[in-house]
Design a protein around this motif. Sequence first.
Motif: not given
Length: 95
Positions: A5-11, A40-41, A47-58
């Motif tokens: 899950l690659m998430c980009t923060d709003k400015p 965080p990215f 400073k943090p500007c996003g997130s990467m979350v590795m998950v197991e899902a179906d």
Amino acid sequence: MLFALMCTDKPDSLQIRLDTRPDHLAFLDSLGDALKFAGPFLGDDGKPCGSMVMVEADSKEAALAIAERDPYAKAGLFSAVEAQAWAWAVKNPEA
């Protein structure tokens, strides 16, 4: 299956991230074994500007549903969230 899950923060949203971080970390902890790793990215300023979350899902849809429940997403932190299937080929502790 694993999904990044690659998430980009709003400015200019660092304060939202800081205010919501305890709830975000509690949410990640609640995922149990479905959470493989996260962090965080960082921008050029360190400073943090996003997130990467590795998950197991179906499925990709299930992975995106996890992302939607994240307190960061609920607080409106992200401008974009992407889910990409991922194969852990090197240094996989479960292999």
